[in-house]
Design a protein around this motif. Structure first.
Motif, PDB file in Angstrom:
ATOM      1  N   VAL A 132      24.464  23.027 -14.724  1.00 14.14           N
ATOM      2  CA  VAL A 132      25.873  22.904 -14.357  1.00 14.14           C
ATOM      3  C   VAL A 132      26.153  24.096 -13.446  1.00 14.14           C
ATOM      4  CG1 VAL A 132      28.229  23.028 -15.228  1.00 14.14           C
ATOM      5  CG2 VAL A 132      26.486  21.773 -16.518  1.00 14.14           C
ATOM      6  N   THR A 136      28.506  32.941 -13.671  1.00 11.45           N
ATOM      7  CA  THR A 136      28.768  33.828 -14.794  1.00 11.45           C
ATOM      8  C   THR A 136      30.157  34.420 -14.636  1.00 11.45           C
ATOM      9  OG1 THR A 136      26.445  34.400 -14.875  1.00 11.45           O
ATOM     10  CG2 THR A 136      27.954  35.861 -16.046  1.00 11.45           C
ATOM     11  N   ALA A 139      33.767  30.960 -16.591  1.00 12.88           N
ATOM     12  CA  ALA A 139      33.883  29.881 -17.568  1.00 12.88           C
ATOM     13  C   ALA A 139      35.259  29.884 -18.230  1.00 12.88           C
ATOM     14  CB  ALA A 139      32.814  30.050 -18.638  1.00 12.88           C
ATOM     15  N   PRO A 140      35.798  28.700 -18.486  1.00 16.26           N
ATOM     16  CA  PRO A 140      37.051  28.627 -19.242  1.00 16.26           C
ATOM     17  C   PRO A 140      36.782  28.893 -20.727  1.00 16.26           C
ATOM     18  CG  PRO A 140      36.264  26.421 -18.764  1.00 16.26           C
ATOM     19  CD  PRO A 140      35.306  27.373 -18.114  1.00 16.26           C
ATOM     20  N   GLY A 142      36.019  28.561 -24.443  1.00 21.02           N
ATOM     21  CA  GLY A 142      35.100  27.571 -25.024  1.00 21.02           C
ATOM     22  C   GLY A 142      35.777  26.366 -25.644  1.00 21.02           C
ATOM     23  N   ASN A 143      36.868  26.596 -26.346  1.00 18.91           N
ATOM     24  CA  ASN A 143      37.514  25.482 -27.029  1.00 18.91           C
ATOM     25  C   ASN A 143      38.496  24.727 -26.147  1.00 18.91           C
ATOM     26  OD1 ASN A 143      36.470  24.846 -29.457  1.00 18.91           O
ATOM     27  ND2 ASN A 143      37.805  26.188 -30.665  1.00 18.91           N
ATOM     28  N   LEU A 187      23.099  16.608 -19.951  1.00 16.60           N
ATOM     29  CA  LEU A 187      24.243  17.049 -19.143  1.00 16.60           C
ATOM     30  C   LEU A 187      25.132  15.881 -18.733  1.00 16.60           C
ATOM     31  CD1 LEU A 187      22.541  19.846 -17.025  1.00 16.60           C
ATOM     32  CD2 LEU A 187      23.933  20.097 -19.069  1.00 16.60           C
ATOM     33  N   LEU A 190      27.689  15.177 -21.518  1.00 17.53           N
ATOM     34  CA  LEU A 190      28.754  16.147 -21.790  1.00 17.53           C
ATOM     35  C   LEU A 190      29.799  16.171 -20.675  1.00 17.53           C
ATOM     36  CD1 LEU A 190      26.499  19.072 -23.041  1.00 17.53           C
ATOM     37  CD2 LEU A 190      28.141  17.786 -24.424  1.00 17.53           C
ATOM     38  N   GLN A 192      31.080  18.702 -19.338  1.00 21.13           N
ATOM     39  CA  GLN A 192      30.764  19.761 -18.370  1.00 21.13           C
ATOM     40  C   GLN A 192      29.862  19.247 -17.256  1.00 21.13           C
ATOM     41  OE1 GLN A 192      30.570  19.846 -21.703  1.00 21.13           O
ATOM     42  NE2 GLN A 192      30.089  21.891 -22.440  1.00 21.13           N
TER      43      GLN A 192
ATOM     44  N   LYS C  91      35.429  35.252 -32.109  1.00 21.93           N
ATOM     45  CA  LYS C  91      36.432  34.309 -31.623  1.00 21.93           C
ATOM     46  C   LYS C  91      37.553  34.109 -32.637  1.00 21.93           C
ATOM     47  CE  LYS C  91      35.089  32.278 -27.617  1.00 21.93           C
ATOM     48  NZ  LYS C  91      35.951  32.302 -26.421  1.00 21.93           N
ATOM     49  N   ASP C 132      31.994  31.226 -24.170  1.00 24.92           N
ATOM     50  CA  ASP C 132      32.618  30.464 -23.074  1.00 24.92           C
ATOM     51  C   ASP C 132      31.572  30.110 -22.018  1.00 24.92           C
ATOM     52  OD1 ASP C 132      34.915  30.986 -24.465  1.00 24.92           O
ATOM     53  OD2 ASP C 132      35.616  32.571 -23.122  1.00 24.92           O
ATOM     54  N   GLN C 133      30.789  31.113 -21.646  1.00 22.88           N
ATOM     55  CA  GLN C 133      29.782  30.924 -20.609  1.00 22.88           C
ATOM     56  C   GLN C 133      28.789  29.821 -21.009  1.00 22.88           C
ATOM     57  OE1 GLN C 133      29.584  32.260 -17.665  1.00 22.88           O
ATOM     58  NE2 GLN C 133      27.587  31.389 -17.146  1.00 22.88           N
ATOM     59  N   VAL C 135      29.090  27.441 -23.289  1.00 18.59           N
ATOM     60  CA  VAL C 135      29.714  26.121 -23.376  1.00 18.59           C
ATOM     61  C   VAL C 135      29.809  25.509 -21.981  1.00 18.59           C
ATOM     62  CG1 VAL C 135      31.884  24.909 -23.835  1.00 18.59           C
ATOM     63  CG2 VAL C 135      30.989  26.529 -25.510  1.00 18.59           C
ATOM     64  N   ALA C 136      30.230  26.311 -21.017  1.00 18.51           N
ATOM     65  CA  ALA C 136      30.382  25.802 -19.651  1.00 18.51           C
ATOM     66  C   ALA C 136      29.057  25.328 -19.072  1.00 18.51           C
ATOM     67  CB  ALA C 136      30.997  26.883 -18.757  1.00 18.51           C
ATOM     68  N   GLN C 137      27.963  25.956 -19.505  1.00 13.54           N
ATOM     69  CA  GLN C 137      26.644  25.546 -19.002  1.00 13.54           C
ATOM     70  C   GLN C 137      26.148  24.247 -19.617  1.00 13.54           C
ATOM     71  OE1 GLN C 137      24.439  28.917 -20.284  1.00 13.54           O
ATOM     72  NE2 GLN C 137      24.619  30.002 -18.339  1.00 13.54           N
ATOM     73  N   GLY C 138      26.839  23.798 -20.682  1.00 16.36           N
ATOM     74  CA  GLY C 138      26.397  22.574 -21.344  1.00 16.36           C
ATOM     75  C   GLY C 138      25.529  22.819 -22.558  1.00 16.36           C
ATOM     76  N   VAL C 139      25.599  24.018 -23.127  1.00 13.26           N
ATOM     77  CA  VAL C 139      24.866  24.264 -24.381  1.00 13.26           C
ATOM     78  C   VAL C 139      25.535  23.445 -25.491  1.00 13.26           C
ATOM     79  CG1 VAL C 139      24.341  26.009 -26.133  1.00 13.26           C
ATOM     80  CG2 VAL C 139      24.079  26.559 -23.702  1.00 13.26           C
ATOM     81  N   PRO C 140      24.770  22.592 -26.150  1.00 15.59           N
ATOM     82  CA  PRO C 140      25.391  21.685 -27.137  1.00 15.59           C
ATOM     83  C   PRO C 140      25.603  22.343 -28.498  1.00 15.59           C
ATOM     84  CG  PRO C 140      23.077  21.153 -26.889  1.00 15.59           C
ATOM     85  CD  PRO C 140      23.335  22.319 -25.985  1.00 15.59           C
ATOM     86  N   PHE C 141      26.553  23.259 -28.564  1.00 17.77           N
ATOM     87  CA  PHE C 141      26.888  23.881 -29.844  1.00 17.77           C
ATOM     88  C   PHE C 141      27.395  22.818 -30.819  1.00 17.77           C
ATOM     89  CE2 PHE C 141      27.711  27.880 -27.314  1.00 17.77           C
ATOM     90  CZ  PHE C 141      26.755  28.655 -27.962  1.00 17.77           C
ATOM     91  N   GLY C 148      36.462  20.711 -31.593  1.00 19.21           N
ATOM     92  CA  GLY C 148      36.370  22.166 -31.472  1.00 19.21           C
ATOM     93  C   GLY C 148      34.997  22.669 -31.894  1.00 19.21           C
ATOM     94  N   LEU C 149      34.706  23.905 -31.522  1.00 19.90           N
ATOM     95  CA  LEU C 149      33.411  24.490 -31.861  1.00 19.90           C
ATOM     96  C   LEU C 149      33.343  24.796 -33.356  1.00 19.90           C
ATOM     97  CD1 LEU C 149      33.391  26.740 -28.740  1.00 19.90           C
ATOM     98  CD2 LEU C 149      31.490  25.215 -29.306  1.00 19.90           C
ATOM     99  N   TYR C 457      24.292  38.754 -18.990  1.00 24.06           N
ATOM    100  CA  TYR C 457      25.397  38.103 -18.268  1.00 24.06           C
ATOM    101  C   TYR C 457      26.500  39.091 -17.881  1.00 24.06           C
ATOM    102  CZ  TYR C 457      23.898  33.300 -19.451  1.00 24.06           C
ATOM    103  OH  TYR C 457      23.228  32.117 -19.555  1.00 24.06           O
ATOM    104  N   PHE C 458      26.802  40.020 -18.786  1.00 27.36           N
ATOM    105  CA  PHE C 458      28.053  40.755 -18.587  1.00 27.36           C
ATOM    106  C   PHE C 458      27.925  42.253 -18.363  1.00 27.36           C
ATOM    107  CE2 PHE C 458      29.196  36.843 -20.859  1.00 27.36           C
ATOM    108  CZ  PHE C 458      30.009  36.300 -19.878  1.00 27.36           C
TER     109      PHE C 458
END
Lengths: 264, 234, 645
Positions: A132, A136, A139-140, A142-143, A187, A190, A192, C91, C132-133, C135-141, C148-149, C457-458
């Motif tokens: 995707v 870095t 990202a928005p 997570g929830n 992907l 999902l 995303q 979180k 957040d990062q 989740v945005a990449q598509g990690v299937p938590f 919700g997570l 990452y940060f």
């Protein structure tokens, strides 16, 4: 603990030179050892006799890194269901057995040495769209993207793939469809992954073709060999996603034509 | 125009694109064999029914209908065969060094035999067309009969005569066995390739595929069996 | 070997201001490089695990030219992949009172007050961005039905802050980072070198300028230069031979950097994981971890009487069983932290009450949970783990208790780094498990993944510029004499390994070293035992260099040669590990000295004398490292006895 006496037929090959089977006797193998530990024992003995040990890929030895890659008696990762070679134990064999040990065979997986093959084709397929495009830090929360449990679970089913290549090795046509479909499918399932869905599907399938893998003939040997039991229904989904993406590509729907940017 | 053509070419050149075409043309041929079988089975209704059916096929759409069907089927067959031969060649090339110890875990025999069952069918189709459509080496073209005051081809007599020659009947039955094998993998497979199967529906498609293959085998072979075993038409 | 002229000062560069504002201030005050100039700077990343892939991808996105190296055949196989449990983040999705401060506090306390507070606070702060990062990449938590997570409580934490993806959180997070890496490879920002192992570090005029690598397919040794080098090469757990690490995990990159001047900090902090499958024989190549989550429903016990050990566990009545964790730690019970649970298992076995082959095992019993919740519920929760246990041991954990024993799992020590993640060697940055900074003397469950990704990452994207602005890009080139010398040295060393042609295999040496270190510097250590190891290691090292046999040549794929190089470095590193353990006259976290315990057997810290980071400097002789100390000061957290009773 019992000791097993085994006859091994091991593929030996140096790079692009022609290979051959070597007969190796493996007496007194503890049945509690894993298959790779059996290979370690055989290698220790070869070294002690001044012979070249057998090269094979392995790393985590707990069934998750996907490095181990032997075809045992014609079956990638051996006869036990949902098990990688490193987790296969010698108690599954009987004393006196002859065991054929070969590399994962496919033109797209050239042999590096003995049982070690180059699976770089998988990396290149991933580079053709298995991501995707998010930077870095951008990202928005997570929830903020609610994802139903069933969708998340389905994506996780696909994501369980360890990229070992057993699907290619077991396929009668050396096709990589199970791997590619699991990666595209995760992907594409999902939310995303939706913005790049068409581009990803076309790009990864084209790269798969360019690597010289064979074509799926729906025989499902891949699913039977997969140590993570990835379902062939992911291939169904890839077929569908590809057809839709191709039709959109042909008629110029979506942003691809406007931007002049193809999916590859 | 050229952009569309380019995309079409890429679709055909891709592995999944070719397979999609194989599945679509396969679906046409699957429906054709069913229609063909139902038509053939009219032979058991009697000479009038099958001759009427033959006449209908010849004359539908002022005689254009049969040519549309013929051209459509020919195109389907050609695409189906060319694409599968290309796919099979690519499949062979994808594994240059075979395994010393080969094992098969779940692949069905019919699935591994597709190219050979298919090529046998191709040979049969050529023979079949020469035999019944082009009337090569026979005088079936001169078999005429009266249908409601019109002179039409006597399909009934042609079929009985054709199957009464043992080698033709034997080849026919072999070809139908091949067709059965081909369909038992092909029918369910096309649902997979067209992306229509789900975990829930897959067992149904698999059953339907097998049942369909068996139905075609039994239906088509019933004619030579009736002629040879029960002396039908003699 | 040249000795450094003066002891480098250990400036940890912790920003000023209140703890909660340090990172914000540091970000504000860090140097920036304009986009046009970023393209001129090149960065070498060694390792492609969570820290390496995340750093390589993020730096490439920013515009730096990145080269990334891994010894595996694909970046995706780095050992981060094997983490099962999860990743912590503050979180507070569960509304159970979690906060950045609480995660920070728990981590400092869990680390037995031997971590650097400012680093840990930063880790807790960025933990939320990591989720957040990913989740945005598509990690299937894992998710709740509402979308919700999902979270679970893990590793003895009293809040539910652990995010997870079935039993393979490590693989999913790594695949996320690998996908970001692939995106950048495709874009041309990262050049990836797989099956390429770092053999040495290149230091020119005191600045780190590159690495020497060996192509593991062709055997070719050559150099790569850059403006900074990031080591993301993981831990050194394989010094023990048997560990839960992957077979390829090694200390070479960090050890070679140490030999070039980087300080090695706190090597004696090694984590022993309590729930691994016990050793079954001397052919054993590695140990397999069973997720700690098993302790949520399993009860740990051994027979009360040594004579019962050989009996079928079902035949041992309840009254003759010693549920020792529940007995000793009534409030935490079977969920006591890793170091404490591990040591308790060792004590039980040392007491002659261990079960299974060699008496090195304790029972983890699910009978009660199966009775209470039903077999199906237990199978749903742990089915995969039970299957894995059965594959390996041939026993069903539904029918009889699992046998478990502690095994080396993670190493908290590593190269010393400052707040910018730069070692004392300018230009050398160290990320993830390879550095020492965040976990103190003990790491909490689900914190390793957090640290690797936080660094990659940060943290490094912000801090790397602070070093780069001091450098002229591309200053050192391949024709620099120091570069050529480093390549020649590495070639020479490879030739030397091949030319010994002795009688013993590399593995036999590694096994012997591992047994020695495990025995003397494992779960419990004594001054005398450590001295014995320190005396024996140099002799073993000498025998290695005189009697090892490495078949084959250096000009092709040669796995024995790869192993030999790694074991040669473990042979040197092992001594430092024992020296550090001997120097630290206290017990804390993963470091337990039998001389330093309370009468009830609990670890006794010595804050008066040992509240410091031991940063060891290479003196030119492995047996005589020089000790530098970074004092640890605690502003936010009050030092206390770490009690889980």
């Amino acid at each position: 603990m019992a000791l097993l006496n085994l006859h091994l037929k091991v593929w030996r090959q140096n790079g692009s030179q022609p290979g051959h089977f070597q007969d190796i006797e493996a007496p007194e193998i503890p049945d509690h050892a894993s298959f790779l530990e059996m290979m370690d024992i055989v290698n220790e003995r070869l070294i002690a006799n001044g012979q070249d040990p057998i090269a094979f890929d392995h790393d985590c030895r707990e069934g998750i890194c996907g490095a181990c890659s032997m075809t045992i008696n014609g079956m990638p990762h051996g006869p036990e269901r949902a098990t990688t070679t490193c987790q296969l134990h010698m108690r599954k064999f009987r004393t006196g057995d002859t065991i054929w040990i070969e590399p994962f065979r496919a033109r797209s997986f050239p042999v590096v040495k003995d049982l070690m093959v180059d699976r770089g084709a998988f990396d290149r397929i991933m580079q053709a769209g298995g991501f995707v495009s998010i930077r870095t830090g951008s990202a928005p929360e997570g929830n903020s993207i609610p994802i139903g449990k069933d969708v998340a679970d389905a994506a996780m089913d696909a994501a369980a793939c360890i990229g070992c290549g057993a699907c290619v090795a077991s396929c009668k046509n050396a096709s990589a469809m199970l791997f590619v479909s699991a990666k595209v499918g995760q992907l594409n399932t999902l939310p995303q992954g939706q913005p790049e869905r068409q581009r990803r599907t076309l790009g990864m399938v084209r790269q798969m073709d360019a690597e010289g893998f064979g074509n799926c003939t729906n025989q499902y040997e891949c699913e039977a060999a997969c140590p993570k039991e990835i379902s062939v229904r992911w291939i169904t989904k890839l077929n569908r996603d590809y057809a839709v993406a191709a039709v959109k590509d042909i008629v110029g729907a979506g942003r691809q034509q406007a931007g002049g940017e193809g999916g590859d | 125009m050229s952009a569309v053509f380019e995309s079409l070419t890429r679709f055909y050149q891709s592995s999944i694109g070719k397979k999609t075409l194989v599945a679509l043309t396969g679906a046409m041929l699957v429906l054709f064999v069913l229609g063909h079988m139902i038509g053939n089975l009219l032979i058991f209704v009697g000479p009038h029914a099958i001759n009427e059916y033959g006449h209908f096929l010849q004359t539908v759409g002022h005689g254009m209908g049969v040519w549309v069907a013929r051209i459509g089927l020919l195109a389907a067959v050609v695409i189906h065969i060319v694409a599968t031969i290309q796919l099979t060649k690519a499949n062979r090339a994808a594994r240059e060094q075979r395994y010393g110890c080969e094992a098969t875990q779940v692949a069905s025999r019919s699935s591994r035999f597709m190219i050979w069952s298919g090529l046998t069918l191709l040979a049969f189709i050529v023979y079949h067309l020469l035999h019944f459509t082009a009337h090569a080496g026979n005088n079936y073209g001169s078999y005429m009969t009266d249908l409601d005051g019109h002179q039409v081809h006597d399909v009934y007599k042609m079929v009985i005569a054709g199957f009464s020659w043992a080698p033709a009947a034997i080849f026919y039955v072999i070809a139908m066995l091949m067709l059965c094998s081909h369909l038992s993998h092909g029918v369910s497979s096309l649902f997979q390739t067209l992306g229509l199967a789900t975990n829930k529906t897959w067992p149904i498609f698999k059953f339907v595929g097998h049942a369909y293959a068996a139905l075609i085998l039994v239906g088509n072979c019933s004619i030579p069996i009736a002629i040879w075993v029960f002396g039908y038409g003699h | 070997m040249v000795q450094p002229l003066l002891t480098m000062s250990l400036d940890s560069k912790i920003p000023s201001g209140p703890m909660a504002e340090k990172w914000t201030r540091h970000k504000r005050d860090s140097k920036l490089i304009n986009p046009k100039n970023k393209r001129k700077y090149s960065v070498i990343v060694v390792g492609s695990g969570l820290a390496g892939s995340a750093a390589a991808a993020s730096l490439s996105e920013m515009g730096y030219k990145v080269k990334c190296f891994c010894f595996q055949d694909s970046a995706r196989r780095a050992h981060s992949i094997a983490a099962q449990g999860g990743i912590n983040a503050a979180k507070n999705y569960q509304n159970d009172g979690d906060s950045v401060h609480r995660l920070f506090y728990d981590t400092v306390k869990g680390g037995d007050f031997r971590a650097r507070e400012a680093n840990v606070h930063r880790l807790a702060e960025v933990s939320v961005n990591i989720i957040d990062q990913c989740v945005a990449q598509g990690v299937p938590f894992a998710r709740e039905y509402g979308g919700g997570l999902a979270n679970r409580s893990f590793g003895g934490a009293q809040v539910s802050r652990t995010f997870y993806a079935r039993g393979q959180t490590g693989q999913q997070l790594l695949l996320g980072a690998y996908s970001a890496l692939n995106k950048e490879i495709a874009r041309g920002g990262v050049e990836m070198y797989s099956r390429t192992e770092m053999l040495d570090l290149i230091v020119v005029n005191g600045q780190t300028k590159g690495i020497v690598v060996r192509n593991l397919v062709t055997g070719k040794i050559d150099a790569h230069v850059a403006d900074t080098v990031l080591l993301c090469t993981g831990g050194y757990g394989n010094v023990f031979f048997l560990s839960t690490n992957a077979m390829g995990c090694n200390v070479t990159a960090t050890w070679r950097a140490h030999r070039k001047g980087a300080f090695f900090a706190n090597p004696c902090y090694t984590q022993i994981h309590p729930t691994c499958i016990p050793v079954s024989g001397d052919y054993q190549s590695k140990l397999t971890l069973m997720s700690e989550s098993l302790r949520n429903d399993g009860r740990v016990w051994v027979p009360k009487k040594a004579e019962d050990c050989g009996k079928n566990p079902a035949d041992i009545p309840e009254a003759d069983r010693d549920y020792y964790l529940e007995r000793k730690y009534p409030s935490f019970g079977n969920l006591a932290p890793r170091d404490i649970s591990s040591r308790a298992a060792k004590e039980a076995c040392d007491d002659g009450r261990g079960v299974g082959p060699g008496g090195r095992g304790v029972y983890l019993d699910f009978a009660e949970s199966i009775r209470d919740f039903g077999r199906n519920t237990i199978a749903e929760r742990y089915g995969n783990l039970f299957d894995m246990y059965e594959r390996i041991t041939g026993e069903s954990a539904y029918e009889r208790p699992m046998r478990i024993y502690p095994a080396v799992h993670y190493t908290m020590g590593g190269l010393w780094v400052d707040y910018n993640l730069m070692s004392n060697l300018p230009g050398l940055h160290v990320l993830g498990e390879a550095n020492f900074s965040d976990h103190g003397a003990n790491r909490l469950g689900a914190s390793a993944l957090m640290q690797g990704l936080a660094d990659g990452y940060f943290v490094i994207p912000t801090t790397v510029a602070n070093y780069l602005v001091t450098q002229k890009p591309g200053e050192v080139t391949l024709d620099n004499p120091e570069v050529k010398k480093a390549v020649a040295d590495a070639e020479e060393r490879t030739k030397k390994l091949l030319s010994v042609k002795g009688k013993r295999s590399v593995d036999s040496f590694h096994r012997e070293l591992g047994l020695l270190v495990w025995d003397k510097c494992g779960m419990a250590r004594t001054r005398e035992g450590l001295q014995e190891a320190i005396d024996r290691i140099p002799a073993l090292r000498e025998e290695f260099w005189n009697n090892v046999t490495v078949p084959g040549s250096g000009d092709a794929a040669n796995q024995e040669l790869e192993k030999a190089g790694r074991v040669a470095d473990f042979m040197e590193f092992a001594e430092l590990l024992c020296i550090d353990a001997q120097n630290r006259e206290e017990s804390c976290g993963g470091h337990f000295r039998e001389e330093h315990q309370y009468p009830d057997g609990e670890a006794k810290r010595n804050d008066q004398d040992f509240s410091y980071v031991a940063a060891w400097e290479y003196s030119g002789n492995c047996s005589q490292p020089k000790l530098n100390k970074e004092p640890l000061t605690f502003e936010e957290v009050h030092l206390a006895v770490r009690s889980y009773k």
